[in-house]
Scaffold this active site. Structure first.
Site, short mmCIF file in Angstrom:
data_model
loop_
_atom_site.label_atom_id
_atom_site.label_comp_id
_atom_site.label_asym_id
_atom_site.label_seq_id
_atom_site.Cartn_x
_atom_site.Cartn_y
_atom_site.Cartn_z
N ARG A 250 13.99 -6.60 -1.37
CA ARG A 250 13.61 -7.19 -2.66
C ARG A 250 14.75 -8.12 -3.08
O ARG A 250 15.93 -7.76 -2.94
CB ARG A 250 13.40 -6.12 -3.73
CG ARG A 250 12.08 -5.37 -3.62
CD ARG A 250 10.88 -6.25 -3.96
NE ARG A 250 9.63 -5.52 -3.91
CZ ARG A 250 8.83 -5.42 -2.84
NH1 ARG A 250 9.15 -6.03 -1.72
NH2 ARG A 250 7.71 -4.73 -2.90
N GLU A 279 11.24 -14.78 -7.78
CA GLU A 279 10.08 -15.31 -7.05
C GLU A 279 9.00 -15.75 -8.01
O GLU A 279 8.81 -15.10 -9.04
CB GLU A 279 9.54 -14.23 -6.10
CG GLU A 279 10.47 -13.96 -4.96
CD GLU A 279 9.98 -12.89 -4.00
OE1 GLU A 279 8.77 -12.59 -3.99
OE2 GLU A 279 10.80 -12.38 -3.24
N HIS A 297 8.60 -14.59 1.21
CA HIS A 297 8.15 -13.19 1.11
C HIS A 297 6.96 -12.91 2.05
O HIS A 297 5.90 -12.45 1.60
CB HIS A 297 7.80 -12.84 -0.35
CG HIS A 297 7.92 -11.38 -0.64
ND1 HIS A 297 8.30 -10.87 -1.85
CD2 HIS A 297 7.68 -10.29 0.14
CE1 HIS A 297 8.30 -9.55 -1.80
NE2 HIS A 297 7.92 -9.17 -0.60
C1 GLV Z 1 6.13 -6.15 0.40
O1 GLV Z 1 7.10 -6.69 -0.01
C2 GLV Z 1 5.84 -4.77 0.22
O2 GLV Z 1 6.56 -4.07 -0.51
O3 GLV Z 1 4.84 -4.31 0.79
#
Ligand code: GLV
Length: 338
Positions: A250, A279, A297
């Site tokens: 993250r 983001e 991402h």
């Molecule tokens: C993606 O970032 C997830 O947490 O599945």
């Protein structure tokens, strides 16, 4: 014999009691088909996150909801959902959901672990490879046709063979990446985690040692109050000048300002980032750094992982709302025990 219309038995009772499920964003069909069999299903087929006001409005009548990671599921939203029994996250990470608030209200929270482990670990490996081999930088040079010609000292990168990989958070994804690096490049794996894991030759160390020893540091912890800005200026300064930082977890786990500075002044050699603090924006200035590889991402964005995530997200809903069925992954199972 004359033609007769077939008799259709309408089970009005079942129709009336079908529970209602809402999906905030289009997801692979496999899960939607499973949900359609059991529920009165509404899918918001838009290619953008649901606006908060719409979420607050929609959620009023539903028994179950599938959310994506940008849907903020806090107490205010939950207070608007008197019938809600399950929030099923289409993700493994659930920092967007206030799980204790859900628990208080008797709402189960599901997520999709395991099925995106391979995809995410492969993506971390891809970032390691591209930043160490400078493939994106080379690609840019060729696109703009600015290759000055082969040179003995031109665009040198780093070999991975035998390097030390430090993994912060040695859960499913961290371990999978460790395994890959060990098998492919005979890397030495060290890791930081709450608990000791007995996998391969990996060794548990403290953060200081991990930062000092690693040629590659890869982050695989969830975002919470303990991990926000876990890697900042001080930690970046502890890393080798030749090291790379990889983040597929993250964005806010890394202080992006500090990372930008470290990339600009050569505190570390490079970084691979799939996630960002704010983001969908990235910090201005990162685009000028040739030593960073960025992806939007997309670590779990494979056909394989996303289909399986769709299936698990649906199974979690079915398991909670349909008697006799079992969910796959519930973060607050105490809610179901009641
Ligand atoms: C993606 O970032 C997830 O947490 O599945």
């Amino acid at each position: 014999m004359g033609h007769r219309d077939p008799i259709v038995y309408l089970n009005t009772n079942t129709m009336a009691t079908r529970k209602k499920v809402f999906v905030t964003r289009e997801i692979p069909e496999v899960g939607l088909k499973m949900l359609e069999e059991h529920f009165d299903l509404k899918v918001r087929r838009e290619d953008s996150p649901i606006p908060r006001e719409q979420l607050m409005e929609e959620i009023k009548d539903y028994d179950g909801i599938i959310t994506i990671l940008t849907d903020k599921m806090d107490s205010e939203v939950m207070d608007n959902a008197p019938n809600l029994k399950i929030i099923s996250a289409f993700a493994v990470g659930y920092d967007n959901i206030q799980v204790p608030e859900a628990t208080k209200r008797g709402i189960a929270v599901g997520n999709t672990p395991e099925v995106l482990t391979q995809s995410t670990a492969e993506h971390a490996l891809a970032l390691i490879m591209s930043v160490a081999k400078r493939t994106n930088e080379g690609d840019m040079v060729m696109r703009e046709d600015s290759f000055p010609g082969w040179g003995p000292m031109y665009m040198l990168g780093t070999e991975l063979e035998g390097k030390t990989v430090g993994i912060i958070g040695y859960g499913r994804i961290g371990q999978k990446l460790g395994e890959m690096m060990e098998k492919a490049f005979d890397c030495k794996i060290i890791y930081m985690d709450h608990s000791e894991k007995s996998t391969g030759g990996a060794r548990k160390v403290e953060l200081d040692e991990l930062l000092k020893e690693s040629d590659i540091v890869s982050i695989h912890v969830p975002l919470n109050e303990h991990t926000r800005h876990f890697i900042g200026e001080k930690e970046l300064k502890q890393m080798k000048k030749t090291a790379y930082l990889i983040n597929t977890a993250r964005g806010p786990v890394v202080d992006e300002e500090a990372l930008l500075k470290a990339l600009q002044d050569g505190t570390i050699r490079g970084a691979g980032m799939d996630v960002f603090e704010k983001e969908p924006r990235r910090l201005a200035g990162l685009e000028q750094c040739k030593n960073v590889v960025m992806t939007p991402h997309t670590a779990s964005a494979t056909w394989e992982a996303r289909s399986k995530m769709s299936e698990i997200a649906a199974k979690n809903i079915i398991g909670v709302l349909i008697e006799g069925e079992k969910p796959v992954a519930i973060l607050n199972p105490e809610v179901l025990a009641k």
